[in-house]
Design a protein around this motif. Structure first.
Motif, PDB file in Angstrom:
ATOM      1  N   GLY A  88      -6.212   5.321  -7.029  1.00 23.59           N
ATOM      2  CA  GLY A  88      -7.345   4.949  -6.187  1.00 23.59           C
ATOM      3  C   GLY A  88      -7.860   3.563  -6.527  1.00 23.59           C
ATOM      4  O   GLY A  88      -8.163   2.761  -5.632  1.00 23.59           O
ATOM      5  N   LEU A  89      -7.944   3.274  -7.813  1.00 24.53           N
ATOM      6  CA  LEU A  89      -8.380   1.938  -8.233  1.00 24.53           C
ATOM      7  C   LEU A  89      -7.365   0.877  -7.819  1.00 24.53           C
ATOM      8  O   LEU A  89      -7.746  -0.220  -7.406  1.00 24.53           O
ATOM      9  CB  LEU A  89      -8.598   1.909  -9.749  1.00 24.53           C
ATOM     10  CG  LEU A  89      -9.818   2.664 -10.249  1.00 24.53           C
ATOM     11  CD1 LEU A  89      -9.837   2.670 -11.782  1.00 24.53           C
ATOM     12  CD2 LEU A  89     -11.098   2.061  -9.717  1.00 24.53           C
ATOM     13  N   LEU A 120       0.831  -1.202   0.000  1.00 22.38           N
ATOM     14  CA  LEU A 120       0.000   0.000   0.000  1.00 22.38           C
ATOM     15  C   LEU A 120       0.872   1.261   0.000  1.00 22.38           C
ATOM     16  O   LEU A 120       0.551   2.240  -0.683  1.00 22.38           O
ATOM     17  CB  LEU A 120      -0.938  -0.002   1.203  1.00 22.38           C
ATOM     18  CG  LEU A 120      -1.973  -1.121   1.231  1.00 22.38           C
ATOM     19  CD1 LEU A 120      -2.785  -1.046   2.514  1.00 22.38           C
ATOM     20  CD2 LEU A 120      -2.874  -1.063   0.020  1.00 22.38           C
ATOM     21  N   LEU A 160      -5.404   0.989  -5.198  1.00 16.46           N
ATOM     22  CA  LEU A 160      -5.559   0.778  -3.759  1.00 16.46           C
ATOM     23  C   LEU A 160      -6.775  -0.081  -3.452  1.00 16.46           C
ATOM     24  O   LEU A 160      -6.728  -0.976  -2.614  1.00 16.46           O
ATOM     25  CB  LEU A 160      -5.663   2.115  -3.033  1.00 16.46           C
ATOM     26  CG  LEU A 160      -4.369   2.895  -2.891  1.00 16.46           C
ATOM     27  CD1 LEU A 160      -4.652   4.277  -2.327  1.00 16.46           C
ATOM     28  CD2 LEU A 160      -3.397   2.150  -2.016  1.00 16.46           C
ATOM     29  N   VAL A 161      -7.888   0.186  -4.142  1.00 16.39           N
ATOM     30  CA  VAL A 161      -9.105  -0.592  -3.920  1.00 16.39           C
ATOM     31  C   VAL A 161      -8.872  -2.055  -4.281  1.00 16.39           C
ATOM     32  O   VAL A 161      -9.267  -2.964  -3.538  1.00 16.39           O
ATOM     33  CB  VAL A 161     -10.287  -0.003  -4.726  1.00 16.39           C
ATOM     34  CG1 VAL A 161     -11.465  -0.950  -4.747  1.00 16.39           C
ATOM     35  CG2 VAL A 161     -10.696   1.341  -4.142  1.00 16.39           C
ATOM     36  N   VAL A 162      -8.232  -2.292  -5.411  1.00 17.26           N
ATOM     37  CA  VAL A 162      -7.971  -3.668  -5.846  1.00 17.26           C
ATOM     38  C   VAL A 162      -7.024  -4.363  -4.868  1.00 17.26           C
ATOM     39  O   VAL A 162      -7.251  -5.532  -4.511  1.00 17.26           O
ATOM     40  CB  VAL A 162      -7.402  -3.685  -7.281  1.00 17.26           C
ATOM     41  CG1 VAL A 162      -6.850  -5.044  -7.637  1.00 17.26           C
ATOM     42  CG2 VAL A 162      -8.468  -3.269  -8.274  1.00 17.26           C
ATOM     43  N   VAL A 199      -6.544  -3.739  -1.623  1.00 10.73           N
ATOM     44  CA  VAL A 199      -7.223  -4.009  -0.351  1.00 10.73           C
ATOM     45  C   VAL A 199      -8.257  -5.110  -0.523  1.00 10.73           C
ATOM     46  O   VAL A 199      -8.375  -6.007   0.326  1.00 10.73           O
ATOM     47  CB  VAL A 199      -7.853  -2.715   0.204  1.00 10.73           C
ATOM     48  CG1 VAL A 199      -8.764  -3.007   1.373  1.00 10.73           C
ATOM     49  CG2 VAL A 199      -6.764  -1.725   0.600  1.00 10.73           C
ATOM     50  N   ALA A 200      -9.020  -5.078  -1.622  1.00 15.42           N
ATOM     51  CA  ALA A 200     -10.017  -6.118  -1.861  1.00 15.42           C
ATOM     52  C   ALA A 200      -9.359  -7.484  -2.055  1.00 15.42           C
ATOM     53  O   ALA A 200      -9.863  -8.498  -1.543  1.00 15.42           O
ATOM     54  CB  ALA A 200     -10.862  -5.767  -3.084  1.00 15.42           C
TER      55      ALA A 200
END
Length: 57
Positions: free
Chosen positions: A42-43, A18, A45-47, A49-50
């Motif tokens: 942002g995408l 991260l 980071l989302v991917v 974390v998911a």
């Protein structure tokens, strides 16, 4: 000496991923001055974390 188990090592590795993503996004934004890198970061980071959430299940 401080002893670390596998859970600690995995947690540190997750935080490093991260942190690298954030450094690349902020560095790219300051150098390129384009807001599109914020969307990509942002995408990312989302991917990340998911994926960690799904992997831990």
């Amino acid at each position: 000496m401080l002893s670390m188990d596998q859970t600690d090592k995995n947690f540190i590795a997750d935080l490093l991923v991260l942190f690298v993503i954030l450094v690349v996004v902020v560095g790219g934004f300051t150098l390129l001055h384009t807001p599109s890198i914020l969307l990509g970061g942002g995408l990312a980071l989302v991917v990340a974390v998911a994926a960690e959430f799904v992997w831990s299940r």
